[in-house]
Motif scaffolding. Sequence first.
Motif, PDB file in Angstrom:
ATOM      1  N   GLU A 147       0.742  -1.415   0.149  1.00 49.90           N
ATOM      2  CA  GLU A 147      -0.258   0.134   0.070  1.00 49.90           C
ATOM      3  C   GLU A 147       0.930   1.211  -0.192  1.00 49.90           C
ATOM      4  OE1 GLU A 147      -3.851   1.976   3.121  1.00 49.90           O
ATOM      5  OE2 GLU A 147      -2.776   0.179   3.178  1.00 49.90           O
ATOM      6  N   THR A 148       1.767   0.854   0.698  1.00 45.24           N
ATOM      7  CA  THR A 148       3.001   2.644   0.427  1.00 45.24           C
ATOM      8  C   THR A 148       3.546   2.861  -0.972  1.00 45.24           C
ATOM      9  OG1 THR A 148       3.188   2.555   3.320  1.00 45.24           O
ATOM     10  CG2 THR A 148       4.823   4.040   2.045  1.00 45.24           C
ATOM     11  N   ALA A 149       3.827   1.430  -0.918  1.00 44.33           N
ATOM     12  CA  ALA A 149       4.992   1.581  -2.202  1.00 44.33           C
ATOM     13  C   ALA A 149       3.509   1.979  -3.424  1.00 44.33           C
ATOM     14  CB  ALA A 149       4.981   0.374  -2.314  1.00 44.33           C
ATOM     15  N   HIS A 150       2.275   1.754  -3.139  1.00 40.63           N
ATOM     16  CA  HIS A 150       2.037   2.163  -4.375  1.00 40.63           C
ATOM     17  C   HIS A 150       1.428   3.555  -3.813  1.00 40.63           C
ATOM     18  CE1 HIS A 150      -1.781   2.594  -6.981  1.00 40.63           C
ATOM     19  NE2 HIS A 150      -2.331   3.122  -5.884  1.00 40.63           N
ATOM     20  N   LEU A 151       1.432   4.059  -3.097  1.00 42.42           N
ATOM     21  CA  LEU A 151       1.142   5.575  -2.696  1.00 42.42           C
ATOM     22  C   LEU A 151       2.651   6.851  -3.367  1.00 42.42           C
ATOM     23  CD1 LEU A 151      -0.653   6.067   0.875  1.00 42.42           C
ATOM     24  CD2 LEU A 151      -1.154   5.820  -1.480  1.00 42.42           C
ATOM     25  N   ILE A 152       3.890   6.043  -2.981  1.00 42.58           N
ATOM     26  CA  ILE A 152       5.115   6.297  -3.569  1.00 42.58           C
ATOM     27  C   ILE A 152       4.595   6.143  -5.459  1.00 42.58           C
ATOM     28  CG2 ILE A 152       7.040   5.626  -4.137  1.00 42.58           C
ATOM     29  CD1 ILE A 152       7.483   5.086  -1.134  1.00 42.58           C
ATOM     30  N   THR A 153       4.434   5.375  -5.957  1.00 36.98           N
ATOM     31  CA  THR A 153       4.179   5.921  -7.269  1.00 36.98           C
ATOM     32  C   THR A 153       3.152   6.350  -8.091  1.00 36.98           C
ATOM     33  OG1 THR A 153       2.809   3.326  -7.363  1.00 36.98           O
ATOM     34  CG2 THR A 153       5.009   3.041  -7.522  1.00 36.98           C
ATOM     35  N   GLU A 154       1.952   6.576  -7.179  1.00 32.81           N
ATOM     36  CA  GLU A 154       1.505   7.306  -7.716  1.00 32.81           C
ATOM     37  C   GLU A 154       2.148   8.912  -7.480  1.00 32.81           C
ATOM     38  OE1 GLU A 154      -2.377   7.543  -4.850  1.00 32.81           O
ATOM     39  OE2 GLU A 154      -3.506   5.839  -6.734  1.00 32.81           O
ATOM     40  N   GLU A 155       2.463   8.937  -5.930  1.00 37.89           N
ATOM     41  CA  GLU A 155       3.141  10.015  -5.891  1.00 37.89           C
ATOM     42  C   GLU A 155       4.435  10.286  -7.462  1.00 37.89           C
ATOM     43  OE1 GLU A 155       4.030  14.196  -4.563  1.00 37.89           O
ATOM     44  OE2 GLU A 155       2.678  12.667  -4.257  1.00 37.89           O
ATOM     45  N   VAL A 156       5.189   9.678  -7.577  1.00 39.49           N
ATOM     46  CA  VAL A 156       6.132  10.228  -8.751  1.00 39.49           C
ATOM     47  C   VAL A 156       4.583  10.209  -9.976  1.00 39.49           C
ATOM     48  CG1 VAL A 156       7.659   8.866 -10.207  1.00 39.49           C
ATOM     49  CG2 VAL A 156       7.081   8.551  -7.897  1.00 39.49           C
ATOM     50  N   GLU A 157       3.867   9.573 -10.018  1.00 38.04           N
ATOM     51  CA  GLU A 157       2.765   9.595 -11.564  1.00 38.04           C
ATOM     52  C   GLU A 157       2.526  11.166 -11.240  1.00 38.04           C
ATOM     53  OE1 GLU A 157       0.267   6.696 -11.682  1.00 38.04           O
ATOM     54  OE2 GLU A 157       1.503   5.212 -11.673  1.00 38.04           O
ATOM     55  N   SER A 158       2.403  11.615  -9.957  1.00 35.36           N
ATOM     56  CA  SER A 158       1.175  13.143 -10.016  1.00 35.36           C
ATOM     57  C   SER A 158       2.589  13.830 -10.139  1.00 35.36           C
ATOM     58  CB  SER A 158       0.996  13.324  -8.308  1.00 35.36           C
ATOM     59  OG  SER A 158       0.647  14.652  -8.762  1.00 35.36           O
ATOM     60  N   ARG A 159       3.804  13.813 -10.304  1.00 31.80           N
ATOM     61  CA  ARG A 159       4.900  14.506 -11.409  1.00 31.80           C
ATOM     62  C   ARG A 159       5.669  14.807 -12.336  1.00 31.80           C
ATOM     63  NH1 ARG A 159       8.856  15.145  -5.519  1.00 31.80           N
ATOM     64  NH2 ARG A 159       7.133  15.167  -3.678  1.00 31.80           N
ATOM     65  N   LEU A 160       5.378  13.731 -12.788  1.00 31.69           N
ATOM     66  CA  LEU A 160       5.460  13.761 -14.242  1.00 31.69           C
ATOM     67  C   LEU A 160       4.839  14.008 -14.784  1.00 31.69           C
ATOM     68  CD1 LEU A 160       6.990  10.027 -14.075  1.00 31.69           C
ATOM     69  CD2 LEU A 160       8.479  12.368 -14.818  1.00 31.69           C
ATOM     70  N   GLN A 161       2.861  14.249 -13.914  1.00 33.67           N
ATOM     71  CA  GLN A 161       1.985  14.498 -15.039  1.00 33.67           C
ATOM     72  C   GLN A 161       1.900  16.187 -15.264  1.00 33.67           C
ATOM     73  OE1 GLN A 161      -0.511  13.741 -17.291  1.00 33.67           O
ATOM     74  NE2 GLN A 161      -1.645  12.296 -15.822  1.00 33.67           N
ATOM     75  N   ALA A 162       2.462  16.540 -13.955  1.00 35.16           N
ATOM     76  CA  ALA A 162       2.754  17.667 -14.143  1.00 35.16           C
ATOM     77  C   ALA A 162       3.377  19.119 -14.319  1.00 35.16           C
ATOM     78  CB  ALA A 162       2.225  17.841 -12.121  1.00 35.16           C
ATOM     79  N   ARG A 163       4.171  17.611 -14.947  1.00 32.47           N
ATOM     80  CA  ARG A 163       5.443  18.606 -16.133  1.00 32.47           C
ATOM     81  C   ARG A 163       5.761  18.047 -16.687  1.00 32.47           C
ATOM     82  NH1 ARG A 163      10.989  17.930 -14.485  1.00 32.47           N
ATOM     83  NH2 ARG A 163      11.874  20.305 -16.041  1.00 32.47           N
ATOM     84  N   PHE A 164       4.753  17.257 -17.330  1.00 31.26           N
ATOM     85  CA  PHE A 164       4.426  16.535 -19.128  1.00 31.26           C
ATOM     86  C   PHE A 164       3.494  16.183 -19.597  1.00 31.26           C
ATOM     87  CE2 PHE A 164       9.094  15.538 -16.890  1.00 31.26           C
ATOM     88  CZ  PHE A 164       9.892  16.510 -18.266  1.00 31.26           C
ATOM     89  N   SER A 165       2.024  16.649 -18.881  1.00 32.89           N
ATOM     90  CA  SER A 165       0.854  16.230 -19.384  1.00 32.89           C
ATOM     91  C   SER A 165       0.778  16.491 -21.130  1.00 32.89           C
ATOM     92  CB  SER A 165       0.228  16.794 -18.302  1.00 32.89           C
ATOM     93  OG  SER A 165      -1.245  16.930 -18.372  1.00 32.89           O
ATOM     94  N   PRO A 166      -0.117  15.679 -21.690  1.00 29.82           N
ATOM     95  CA  PRO A 166      -0.883  14.668 -21.043  1.00 29.82           C
ATOM     96  C   PRO A 166       0.565  13.346 -20.853  1.00 29.82           C
ATOM     97  CG  PRO A 166      -1.298  14.628 -23.028  1.00 29.82           C
ATOM     98  CD  PRO A 166      -0.654  16.082 -22.809  1.00 29.82           C
ATOM     99  N   VAL A 167       0.472  12.656 -20.427  1.00 30.55           N
ATOM    100  CA  VAL A 167       1.604  11.319 -19.981  1.00 30.55           C
ATOM    101  C   VAL A 167       0.894  10.551 -19.144  1.00 30.55           C
ATOM    102  CG1 VAL A 167       2.622  12.349 -17.212  1.00 30.55           C
ATOM    103  CG2 VAL A 167       3.911  10.918 -19.290  1.00 30.55           C
ATOM    104  N   ARG A 168       0.927   9.162 -19.444  1.00 31.28           N
ATOM    105  CA  ARG A 168       0.803   7.684 -19.375  1.00 31.28           C
ATOM    106  C   ARG A 168       2.133   7.446 -18.758  1.00 31.28           C
ATOM    107  NH1 ARG A 168      -2.606   4.410 -23.034  1.00 31.28           N
ATOM    108  NH2 ARG A 168      -2.605   3.251 -21.447  1.00 31.28           N
ATOM    109  N   VAL A 169       1.932   6.783 -17.224  1.00 28.43           N
ATOM    110  CA  VAL A 169       3.647   6.461 -16.867  1.00 28.43           C
ATOM    111  C   VAL A 169       3.267   4.636 -16.226  1.00 28.43           C
ATOM    112  CG1 VAL A 169       4.856   6.521 -14.679  1.00 28.43           C
ATOM    113  CG2 VAL A 169       3.339   8.410 -15.829  1.00 28.43           C
ATOM    114  N   LEU A 170       4.294   3.815 -16.710  1.00 27.28           N
ATOM    115  CA  LEU A 170       4.115   2.472 -15.932  1.00 27.28           C
ATOM    116  C   LEU A 170       4.894   2.108 -15.181  1.00 27.28           C
ATOM    117  CD1 LEU A 170       3.011  -0.704 -16.573  1.00 27.28           C
ATOM    118  CD2 LEU A 170       4.354  -0.469 -18.182  1.00 27.28           C
ATOM    119  N   ILE A 171       5.175   1.817 -13.810  1.00 24.43           N
ATOM    120  CA  ILE A 171       6.325   1.642 -12.836  1.00 24.43           C
ATOM    121  C   ILE A 171       6.147   0.241 -12.313  1.00 24.43           C
ATOM    122  CG2 ILE A 171       6.593   2.247 -10.702  1.00 24.43           C
ATOM    123  CD1 ILE A 171       5.743   5.097 -11.223  1.00 24.43           C
TER     124      ILE A 171
END
Length: 307
Positions: free
Chosen positions: A257-281
């Motif tokens: 669960e905590t690992a999932h929250l970390i990946t969502e934060e990484v996705e959110s930051r990439l989205q804010a910088r390069f939107s639209p973006v789809r991230v697979l981690i």
Amino acid sequence: MVKDNRAQVRRVLLITLFLNLFVMSLKATVGWSTNSLSLLADALHSVVDSSSNVLGLFISRFASPIPDRDHPYGHLKYDAVGALAIAAFLLVACVEIIQSAIERLLMGSKPVQMSASVLWLMLVVLAVNIFVTIYERSVGKKIGSGILVADAQHTLGDIWITGLVIAGLVGVWMGWQWLDIALTFPVTLLVFWSGWEVLKENLPWLVDEMAIAPETIYAIAMEVPGVINCHEIASRGVVGRQVFVEMHLIVEVPDVETAHLITEEVESRLQARFSPVRVLIHVEPPAYKSDRITYDSPGNEGSFPQT
């Protein structure tokens, strides 16, 4: 998430198609009546403008950004294919213009008949082209449509071409008949350059060229608390249109669960910088931090330490 803006694209293309048909008809009529090769060549370029609008209307019906069962990454490459077809049309126009100029040089022709009314009509044409370029480019950048931006770039070349033609017609009006043929060659160069710009902008999308430097993705991911390192970083697409990012992420947490929250934060930051973006981690545990890292720094990417 990428939005489906095809309705806006079609509306813009219909408006510009009408204007390009008007410009093409005006150039062709005046060109035939005055026997101006440069003006007829400019009319040919407007034929390409109109053709690219029709092509864009066709392509936009298929270039949906929404994934489906058969196209899980969407259909946006149709947009790039359409832009490349515009470049092909420009190449055809270059060949036709050069051929006409050579024939005129070898075989000669009747003098060009020029008047003040013709020059005023060409200024109207120039004003229409300027409006089309600004309108298409602004909407294309706003909604992230490659086909509109490419078509605007195409019309920008038409502005320079029309400007050269007007300069030549002014010279012809002053008695310098040779200017009509002489300016045909720089007109061709500008048409070719427009095609090259369209090609350079859209080819990376089709060949899956790197969209974002891995160093940049690495730096963003490492800013998130709980991330130890990341590797196997890859990206493709076009920033501002659609980007796909993949990576392996090493996290220092004991539960999923905590690992999932970390990946969502990484996705959110990439989205804010390069939107639209789809991230697979792909998440990996802390045990991998010392022997499975394949990306570390700009001078060390791609290394595979032995395990």
